[in-house]
Design a protein around this motif. Structure first.
Motif, short mmCIF file in Angstrom:
data_model
loop_
_atom_site.label_atom_id
_atom_site.label_comp_id
_atom_site.label_asym_id
_atom_site.label_seq_id
_atom_site.Cartn_x
_atom_site.Cartn_y
_atom_site.Cartn_z
N ASP A 1 -9.27 2.19 -4.39
CA ASP A 1 -9.97 1.13 -3.79
C ASP A 1 -10.36 0.36 -5.13
O ASP A 1 -10.34 -1.03 -5.37
N THR A 2 -11.04 1.24 -6.26
CA THR A 2 -11.52 0.52 -7.43
C THR A 2 -10.41 -0.20 -8.13
O THR A 2 -10.63 -1.28 -8.80
N HIS A 3 -9.31 0.36 -8.14
CA HIS A 3 -8.18 -0.17 -8.80
C HIS A 3 -7.89 -1.47 -8.29
O HIS A 3 -7.53 -2.38 -9.08
N GLU A 4 -7.84 -1.61 -6.98
CA GLU A 4 -7.31 -2.92 -6.43
C GLU A 4 -8.72 -4.01 -6.57
O GLU A 4 -8.39 -5.15 -6.98
N ILE A 5 -9.77 -3.66 -6.62
CA ILE A 5 -10.84 -4.49 -6.81
C ILE A 5 -11.02 -4.92 -8.27
O ILE A 5 -11.18 -6.36 -8.49
N LEU A 6 -10.49 -4.12 -9.19
CA LEU A 6 -10.68 -4.52 -10.59
C LEU A 6 -9.48 -5.51 -11.05
O LEU A 6 -9.58 -6.35 -11.74
N LYS A 7 -8.14 -5.18 -10.39
CA LYS A 7 -7.02 -5.94 -10.51
C LYS A 7 -6.99 -7.42 -9.94
O LYS A 7 -6.30 -8.32 -10.36
N GLU A 8 -7.57 -7.41 -8.94
CA GLU A 8 -7.67 -8.61 -7.94
C GLU A 8 -6.27 -8.98 -7.46
O GLU A 8 -6.33 -10.38 -7.71
N LEU A 9 -5.27 -8.47 -7.08
CA LEU A 9 -4.13 -9.03 -6.64
C LEU A 9 -4.07 -8.51 -5.24
O LEU A 9 -3.04 -9.11 -4.57
N ASP A 10 -4.59 -7.75 -4.56
CA ASP A 10 -4.41 -7.42 -3.15
C ASP A 10 -5.28 -8.24 -2.23
O ASP A 10 -6.64 -8.39 -2.16
N ALA A 11 -4.67 -9.04 -1.42
CA ALA A 11 -5.39 -9.86 -0.30
C ALA A 11 -6.37 -9.32 0.38
O ALA A 11 -7.22 -9.71 1.01
N ASP A 12 -6.04 -7.98 0.98
CA ASP A 12 -6.92 -7.46 1.89
C ASP A 12 -8.08 -7.17 1.29
O ASP A 12 -9.29 -7.19 2.38
N TYR A 13 -8.33 -6.86 0.01
CA TYR A 13 -9.57 -6.70 -0.66
C TYR A 13 -10.47 -7.89 -0.67
O TYR A 13 -11.66 -7.88 -0.63
N VAL A 14 -9.90 -9.02 -0.39
CA VAL A 14 -10.72 -10.34 -0.48
C VAL A 14 -10.81 -10.47 1.00
O VAL A 14 -12.11 -10.88 1.47
N THR A 15 -9.99 -10.32 1.78
CA THR A 15 -10.17 -10.54 3.13
C THR A 15 -11.46 -9.80 3.85
O THR A 15 -12.08 -10.38 4.58
N HIS A 16 -11.40 -8.47 3.64
CA HIS A 16 -12.44 -7.68 4.08
C HIS A 16 -14.02 -7.82 3.35
O HIS A 16 -14.69 -7.14 3.78
N MET B 1 0.84 -1.12 0.09
CA MET B 1 0.23 0.10 -0.13
C MET B 1 0.93 1.20 -0.16
O MET B 1 1.92 1.22 0.57
N ALA B 2 0.51 2.14 -0.49
CA ALA B 2 1.19 3.51 -0.68
C ALA B 2 0.85 4.37 0.73
O ALA B 2 0.15 3.95 1.56
N SER B 3 1.76 5.27 0.92
CA SER B 3 1.79 6.16 2.22
C SER B 3 0.57 6.93 2.09
O SER B 3 -0.10 7.20 1.19
N ALA B 4 0.17 7.69 3.19
CA ALA B 4 -0.82 8.23 3.44
C ALA B 4 -0.78 9.73 2.57
O ALA B 4 -1.63 10.24 1.80
N SER B 5 0.37 10.16 2.50
CA SER B 5 0.70 11.23 1.92
C SER B 5 0.77 11.23 0.22
O SER B 5 0.16 11.97 -0.40
N SER B 6 0.94 10.02 -0.15
CA SER B 6 1.04 9.84 -1.53
C SER B 6 -0.62 9.59 -1.92
O SER B 6 -1.10 9.88 -2.97
N ARG B 7 -1.57 9.04 -0.90
CA ARG B 7 -2.99 8.81 -0.90
C ARG B 7 -3.50 10.14 -1.35
O ARG B 7 -4.39 10.24 -2.16
N ARG B 8 -3.23 11.12 -0.64
CA ARG B 8 -3.64 12.38 -0.73
C ARG B 8 -3.45 13.05 -2.01
O ARG B 8 -4.31 13.70 -2.58
N ASP C 1 -5.47 1.60 7.14
CA ASP C 1 -4.19 1.01 7.31
C ASP C 1 -3.38 2.61 7.06
O ASP C 1 -3.97 3.62 7.17
N ARG C 2 -2.09 2.29 7.05
CA ARG C 2 -1.44 3.59 6.85
C ARG C 2 -1.61 4.36 5.87
O ARG C 2 -1.35 5.63 5.77
N SER C 3 -2.21 3.89 4.85
CA SER C 3 -2.42 4.69 3.36
C SER C 3 -3.93 5.28 3.78
O SER C 3 -4.36 6.20 2.90
N GLY C 4 -4.62 5.05 4.59
CA GLY C 4 -5.90 5.58 4.75
C GLY C 4 -7.07 4.67 5.00
O GLY C 4 -6.98 3.54 5.48
N VAL C 5 -8.39 5.03 4.66
CA VAL C 5 -9.53 4.22 4.86
C VAL C 5 -9.96 3.51 3.60
O VAL C 5 -9.76 4.23 2.49
#
Length: 332
Positions: free
Chosen positions: A128-143, A1-8, A152-156
């Motif tokens: 979030d939509t980027h991660e859901i579309l590419k389906e590679l981040d386990a957090d998006y499956v877990t939740h 995940m990216a940093s909070a600053s890069s997310r902003r 997390d550190r990058s935001g909500v």
């Protein structure tokens, strides 16, 4: 995940991109001047989840336009791309409710005046939509199972099933204006993922974000294919031209210097390449992941050459994901 600053930073870029698209004349399609009697909006007005999400702003006689504005008030933050857990939960419930309403009604498109508000909301949630579309981040499956936003550190963050997001994105994309907003947001976000790759990255550190971008682009390709497959030849051509024109017109007048703004360099160089193109949307975009890699490699100007296999993986990944999205929408 990216940093909070890069997310902003990404949020500000995405928010600006929506404004640019509107100013560039995407709205000439005027899809918002529409009937409010569609079955999807009717279903949403009667959905208890929507009543809970909108709270005091809910009315039983809300028009589709009113619903769209209320969704944005409930789910969008004060700063583009930055959300509270309550806003992220409102977004998750909204997407699920729209997806359910589409399924129950048998409709593929939401009502006209709901398309742009939903597209802008999804663009605001592009990390979030980027991660859901590419389906590679386990957090998006877990939740998915707990049905709650997380931080997390990058935001909500929030998540919905991949096919649910595809269905909602498809439903707004009958409007080329709305599809252009989705594609622009993904393009800018993908450019930022390229900009964050260390110059010394190799192996998975290099391939994961690059191929991940291609997969997300491929999902959007599949949505476009489903839209145009259900239009007449001339209507499909007009839709394609409108999307290409919108993205081309939204490009900045001058391409930024790579060292000063690598993400801007990548996205602007690609968008500038659309100027005067006679290609259809699918032809212009189906290699976007590989083209981003090539543009980024050239901009570095340090002798780096993208591995041929990585370029091939981008093309294959984008094509495969497009086919998967088209198949999911066909069955949906």
């Amino acid at each position: 995940m990216a940093s909070a600053s890069s997310r902003r930073t990404r949020g500000l870029v995405v928010g600006g991109g929506i404004v640019v698209l509107a100013a560039a004349g995407v709205g000439v399609w005027n899809w918002a001047g529409a009937s409010d009697s569609g079955t999807v909006c009717s279903a949403l007005r009667g959905d208890s989840r929507i009543k809970d999400v909108l709270g005091a702003s809910y009315r039983g006689d809300m028009s589709c336009g009113d619903l769209g504005r209320a969704f944005r008030e409930a789910a969008a933050g004060d700063r583009p791309g930055t959300h509270s857990k309550e806003q992220a939960q409102a977004m998750r419930i909204t997407l699920e409710a729209v997806g359910d309403a589409l399924g129950k009604s048998g409709k593929r498109d939401v009502d006209d005046s709901l398309r742009m508000p939903l597209a802008e909301l999804m663009a605001d949630y592009v990390p979030d939509t980027h991660e859901i579309l590419k389906e590679l981040d386990a957090d998006y499956v877990t939740h998915l199972s707990d049905g709650e936003p997380w931080e997390d550190r990058s935001g909500v963050h929030m998540t919905v099933p991949n096919e649910a997001l595809l269905r909602v994105m498809r439903s707004v994309s009958a409007s080329p204006s709305a599809y252009a907003v989705l594609r622009n947001a993904e393009g800018q976000y993908a450019a930022h993922t390229m900009a964050r790759i260390p110059g010394t990255a190799k192996g998975f550190d290099l391939s994961t974000p690059v191929v991940g971008n291609a997969l997300a682009f491929g999902a959007l390709d599949g949505i476009a294919s489903d839209v145009t497959a259900r239009l007449s030849g001339q209507e499909a051509e007009n839709w394609n031209k409108a999307v290409v024109g919108a993205l081309s017109a939204a490009a900045p007048a001058k391409i930024p210097d790579f060292k000063a703004d690598p993400a801007g360099y990548v996205s602007a160089t690609w968008a500038k390449g659309l100027n005067g193109t006679t290609k259809t949307e699918s032809d212009a975009f189906r290699s976007q992941g590989a083209e981003y890699l090539s543009i980024w490699a050239h901009g570095r100007a340090d002798g780096f050459k993208a591995p041929g296999k990585l370029t091939e993986d981008c093309r294959n990944g984008q094509s495969r994901k497009s086919e998967e999205a088209t198949a999911a929408l066909k069955d949906g």
